[in-house]
Design an enzyme around this catalytic site. Structure first.
Site, PDB file in Angstrom:
ATOM      1  N   ARG A 146     -57.422  54.794  76.085  1.00  0.00           N
ATOM      2  CA  ARG A 146     -58.000  56.094  75.752  1.00  0.00           C
ATOM      3  C   ARG A 146     -59.503  56.007  75.774  1.00  0.00           C
ATOM      4  NH1 ARG A 146     -56.954  58.199  69.858  1.00  0.00           N
ATOM      5  NH2 ARG A 146     -54.774  57.771  70.384  1.00  0.00           N
ATOM      6  N   GLY A 147     -60.129  57.159  75.955  1.00  0.00           N
ATOM      7  CA  GLY A 147     -61.570  57.273  75.895  1.00  0.00           C
ATOM      8  C   GLY A 147     -61.928  58.666  75.415  1.00  0.00           C
ATOM      9  N   GLY A 148     -63.205  59.001  75.527  1.00  0.00           N
ATOM     10  CA  GLY A 148     -63.644  60.298  75.063  1.00  0.00           C
ATOM     11  C   GLY A 148     -63.211  61.433  75.963  1.00  0.00           C
ATOM     12  N   MET A 149     -62.814  61.122  77.197  1.00  0.00           N
ATOM     13  CA  MET A 149     -62.480  62.169  78.152  1.00  0.00           C
ATOM     14  C   MET A 149     -60.991  62.271  78.451  1.00  0.00           C
ATOM     15  SD  MET A 149     -65.596  61.791  80.871  1.00  0.00           S
ATOM     16  CE  MET A 149     -67.286  61.654  80.294  1.00  0.00           C
ATOM     17  N   VAL A 181     -54.664  57.550  78.642  1.00  0.00           N
ATOM     18  CA  VAL A 181     -53.895  57.017  79.761  1.00  0.00           C
ATOM     19  C   VAL A 181     -52.580  56.452  79.237  1.00  0.00           C
ATOM     20  CG1 VAL A 181     -53.877  55.395  81.696  1.00  0.00           C
ATOM     21  CG2 VAL A 181     -56.034  56.463  80.976  1.00  0.00           C
ATOM     22  N   ASP A 202     -70.808  56.010  86.878  1.00  0.00           N
ATOM     23  CA  ASP A 202     -70.383  55.329  85.642  1.00  0.00           C
ATOM     24  C   ASP A 202     -69.771  53.972  85.971  1.00  0.00           C
ATOM     25  OD1 ASP A 202     -70.199  55.110  82.896  1.00  0.00           O
ATOM     26  OD2 ASP A 202     -68.247  56.082  82.775  1.00  0.00           O
TER      27      ASP A 202
END
Length: 361
Positions: A16-19, A22, A140
């Site tokens: 997971r991330g801020g966007m 998965v 990125d």
């Protein structure tokens, strides 16, 4: 209740991330393992803005057919019925299924010799040259965004992934101070939001930071528990520190890296092909190496601070994943400095601008 999206059965969360989040997934008819990415995103952004950025990632990756770029199989949106059965999912949120890379990513992978590292760099530079030829800038690049496919996966090798910040040739950043990226890997023009200066060399600067990290165990501008303002300042004005590789490398590699890390874009390699042509060969003379030097924790320097979303510079997650950052356009006229534990972390964009080297006429 199990979740099904299109032809795919959704399994457990694997990242997971801020966007986005998965999940492991499976194509039910073919039995093929996949990774399914479902949009999340910072609460301070509207669903429309997040959806637009997510759609751009799908568009960018779907037209890139290269062994060094992660492949997308299918995509869609969460419909009303699925959202009703799974309250954590919002109707209209986009998702896509991509190839599963079981080997993790380069953030936790340690190369042990120059030959293996060089092979990886050639693959990644070739992939970068390909994406740039299609007019796509990644914006990125970092170890966490390079996935590793093992021999049992669909396509063995390393892959560029997470094109969520990608820019195409026709894209225009409308806010002058808009800036997105991971601070440890951001080129000076990216820190300042000088989007008219974004080109292939912007990605190559990040690539240089990433290779420095893979060789030395830390990004070039990460001294211990460096705070955000120090990292951004260093990206704008500091030369890289002394070069201490963790294994024997060619004596010309340091110079190659320092050219990638030039503050002025025109002083870097102009293309990924140029960088690849100048990359030291496998049998290049090696620099003297002391394998008794102090060991370096390869993960400790990318997990620095988490800032709230009301600072002038916003980091929604840790620097390592996903490192989402924006200038807050509404705060540009304010003089406040966000503080954590009485230590200054963030200055205003105007202050940061003063640190940028003057542009040549």
């Amino acid at each position: 209740m199990s979740l099904r999206l299109g032809a795919f059965q959704v399994g457990e969360e694997i990242g997971r991330g801020g966007m986005a989040r998965v999940y492991a997934g499976l194509h039910e008819r073919l039995g093929t393992e996949v990774a399914i990415k479902i949009m999340a995103g910072p609460a301070r952004e509207s669903t429309e803005v997040r959806s637009r950025r997510f759609a751009k990632e799908i568009e960018a990756v779907a037209r890139l057919q290269h062994p060094g770029v992660v492949m997308i199989y299918d995509h869609g949106i969460i419909d009303a019925e699925t959202a009703a059965l799974h309250p954590k999912l919002q109707r209209g949120i986009p998702w896509f299924a991509m190839e599963y890379c079981s080997g993790g990513n380069l953030a936790t992978h340690q190369f042990e010799n120059w030959v293996d590292l060089r092979n990886a760099l050639v693959t990644l530079l070739d992939a970068l040259a390909y994406t740039h030829a299609f007019g796509v800038l990644h914006r990125d690049l970092k170890p966490a965004n390079v996935l590793i496919s093992d021999a049992d996966d669909v396509r063995h090798g390393i892959k560029l992934a997470d094109f969520g910040l990608a820019l195409g040739e026709e894209d225009e950043v409308t806010a002058v101070h808009s800036s997105l990226g991971t601070p440890h890997y951001m080129a000076p023009e990216q820190v300042l939001g000088h989007w008219r200066d974004f080109d292939a060399s912007t990605d190559l600067y990040a690539f240089g930071c990433m290779v420095w990290r893979l060789v030395t165990g830390r990004p070039p501008f990460a001294q211990g528990d460096a705070v955000l303002t120090q990292i951004l300042t260093s990206q704008l004005r500091d030369t890289p520190p002394r070069f201490f590789p963790l294994f024997a490398v060619p004596d010309t590699l340091e110079g190659w890296l320092r050219r990638l890390l030039q503050k002025v874009p025109l002083q870097r390699f102009r293309s990924a092909a140029d960088a690849m042509a100048a990359l030291p060969d496998e049998d290049a003379p090696m620099a003297p190496f002391d394998d008794l030097q102090e060991s370096v924790n390869i993960t400790a320097f990318e997990n620095t601070v988490v800032l709230p979303d009301d600072a002038t510079v916003v980091v929604e997650q840790t620097f390592n994943d996903p490192g989402f950052m924006t200038w807050d356009e509404d705060a540009l006229s304010q003089d406040g400095v966000f503080r954590r534990n009485d230590q200054s972390l963030v200055t205003t964009t105007t202050d940061i601008d003063k640190l940028m080297p003057a542009r040549s006429a």
